[in-house]
Design an enzyme around this catalytic site. Structure first.
Site, short mmCIF file in Angstrom:
data_model
loop_
_atom_site.label_atom_id
_atom_site.label_comp_id
_atom_site.label_asym_id
_atom_site.label_seq_id
_atom_site.Cartn_x
_atom_site.Cartn_y
_atom_site.Cartn_z
N TYR A 166 0.86 -1.18 0.00
CA TYR A 166 0.00 0.00 0.00
C TYR A 166 0.89 1.23 0.00
CZ TYR A 166 -3.47 3.44 1.59
OH TYR A 166 -4.30 4.54 1.71
N ASP A 215 9.32 2.73 -0.05
CA ASP A 215 8.26 3.38 0.71
C ASP A 215 8.42 2.96 2.18
OD1 ASP A 215 6.05 4.40 1.90
OD2 ASP A 215 4.59 3.51 0.52
N LYS A 259 4.26 8.73 9.25
CA LYS A 259 4.00 8.06 10.52
C LYS A 259 4.97 8.48 11.64
CE LYS A 259 1.00 4.86 8.34
NZ LYS A 259 0.97 4.03 7.17
C1 PLP Z 1 0.40 4.59 5.81
C2 PLP Z 1 1.16 4.36 4.57
C3 PLP Z 1 1.06 5.22 3.46
C4 PLP Z 1 0.05 6.33 3.39
O1 PLP Z 1 0.28 7.32 4.35
P1 PLP Z 1 -0.92 8.33 4.71
O2 PLP Z 1 -0.28 9.28 5.65
O3 PLP Z 1 -2.00 7.49 5.32
O4 PLP Z 1 -1.35 8.96 3.44
C5 PLP Z 1 1.89 5.01 2.38
N1 PLP Z 1 2.76 3.98 2.38
C6 PLP Z 1 2.88 3.13 3.40
C7 PLP Z 1 3.88 2.04 3.35
C8 PLP Z 1 2.06 3.27 4.52
O5 PLP Z 1 2.16 2.39 5.52
#
Ligand code: PLP
Length: 446
Positions: A147, A242, A270
């Site tokens: 994701y 990511d 995060k």
């Molecule tokens: C949470 C997450 C996102 C998206 O971040 P948001 O702040 O919710 O837009 C993208 N990539 C990874 C790996 C994530 O865990």
């Protein structure tokens, strides 16, 4: 505490659903993955969520990753209060942003420059735009079950195992927008090799969660990430890690530091925001200097580098840094103890369970395993997960409400919380084992 613990949650979700889709601001919160009514939260402290009805829950959601010290860590709260005294947003540059950027660039060997944004979605979307601009190519390889936020280009459904051209996974995403998104199964390097052999000239980037955390937790098999690095080098494509979830969560300097592999671009979020909206993308100087206003690739944000978020995030990172390796060692020990206890419980009740774990991130799958990709997660017993989830919730333990989400631990999760969790899990599995036996004896289940 009200006599019917669910009553206040039920009335809140009904009220919310009249004015908000599903009654929530983000879909996972509505409990569709496990059924039932979500817990409405009014506050939190340390490892605990406090519900509107006063019940307390050991928190394994931790806002899906930002909290690493637990809720309301003193240095983060103090930094927000100091920043708040100066106002909430300026729309002008601040020295605090430079200081945070310096910390990020010093933590990541592969990051010479960084741009601050407000969400992980913005970070990945912008990194892809940059990769496309730098290569003059359009296609991106993404992995099934990874994701990267909700930007159109990444909203592509799982293929049928084989790498395939993208099909939108949400109405409103035009097929044309994801026609350049190529899919491969996580941990399947051969599939990526084939994509490069066929379309290498058109591939701008490979984007990957170096430890997949959005299909439960699925670690990379040895050689997978190094293989992606080699393929990108051979074909002139940009490798994007990511690390929105893993950055500063699994180690200072992220998963790339653990695996000693340098991507061209990294996305963060995060943990770096300390619970406020902050994310970032960064990487090699010659790439990042293409971003406006240094270069022509446009990307902007009214609240980017927001002073409250920068203060919260930098305070959290400085607290981690001050702890040196101690925080990560502590998280590793807590995680190991929790995993060992859960596995022992499953063995004693004869229930198939696979735990995957990296420090304070954990996947919990009711399957004999191994779990290497999305198909393996799909094949786990998700009904059992839902039942166990609700049994644990009733016992005051709030797991993430889906087997596709990672459990998070924090420094605030101590012996008492882990013991309580293990007791609740053991009782839940005892009930599971009892009903498994009952249904085996009964040839025609009711
Ligand atoms: C949470 C997450 C996102 C998206 O971040 P948001 O702040 O919710 O837009 C993208 N990539 C990874 C790996 C994530 O865990």
């Amino acid at each position: 505490m009200s006599p019917d613990p669910g009553a206040s949650n039920r009335s809140a979700i009904e009220r919310g659903a009249r004015v908000m889709p599903g009654g929530v601001s983000s879909p996972m919160r509505a409990f569709r993955g496990v059924g039932g009514t979500p817990v409405f939260v009014r506050s939190a402290h340390g490892a605990y969520l406090v519900a509107e009805d006063g019940r307390e829950y050991v928190d394994y959601i931790c806002s899906y990753g930002p909290h690493i010290f637990g809720h309301r860590p003193a240095p983060v709260i103090a930094a927000i209060e100091r920043a708040l005294a100066a106002t909430t947003t300026f729309g002008a540059p601040t020295v605090a942003e430079i200081e945070l950027a310096e910390t990020l660039c010093s933590a990541f060997a592969a990051m010479d420059m960084v741009r601050l944004v407000s969400s992980g979605t913005e970070a990945t979307m912008s990194a892809l735009r940059l990769a496309r601009a730098a290569t003059g190519r359009a296609r991106v390889v993404k992995f099934t079950g990874c994701y990267h936020g909700h930007a159109d280009a990444f909203l592509v459904a799982a293929g049928s195992g084989a790498a395939t051209l993208g099909v939108p996974s949400s109405p409103g995403v035009p097929a044309a927008v994801v026609a350049d998104t190529l899919l491969a199964d996580y941990n399947n390097l051969d599939a990526v090799t084939r994509l490069f052999a066929q379309q290498g000239e058109d591939i701008a980037a490979v984007i990957v969660e170096p430890i997949a955390g959005n299909m439960g937790l699925v670690p990379p098999i040895p050689g997978f990430l190094a293989g992606l690095r080699a393929l990108c080098d051979a074909h002139g494509a940009v490798l994007i890690f990511d690390e929105v979830m893993t950055g500063f969560r699994v180690a200072w300097g992220g998963a790339q530091n653990l695996f000693a592999i340098e991507p061209d671009l990294t996305t963060l979020g995060k943990v770096i925001g300390g619970g406020l909206p902050l994310a970032a993308y960064g990487g090699r100087r010659e790439l990042m200097e293409r971003i406006a206003p240094a270069g022509p690739v446009y990307q902007a944000g009214t609240l980017s580098g927001n002073p409250l978020a920068v203060a919260a995030g930098h305070a959290q990172l400085q607290a981690l840094r001050a702890d040196d390796q101690a925080a990560y060692d502590h998280l590793e020990q807590t995680g190991a103890r929790l995993a060992a206890g859960l596995e022992a419980s499953a063995r004693s009740h004869g229930i198939a369970l696979t735990i995957s774990r990296f420090g304070s991130m954990m996947g919990l799958f009711f399957t004999a395993g191994p779990v290497r990709n999305l198909a393996d997660v799909d094949a786990s017993d998700r009904q059992r997960f839902a039942r166990v989830f609700h049994r644990m919730l009733a016992a005051g333990v709030h797991l993430p409400p889906s087997p596709y989400e990672t459990l998070f631990l924090t420094i605030a999760h101590g012996r008492a919380e882990i013991d309580h969790t293990l007791e609740a899990f053991d009782r839940a599995l005892a009930s599971e084992a009892a009903s498994d036996d009952a249904s085996e004896e009964c040839p025609h289940p009711p």
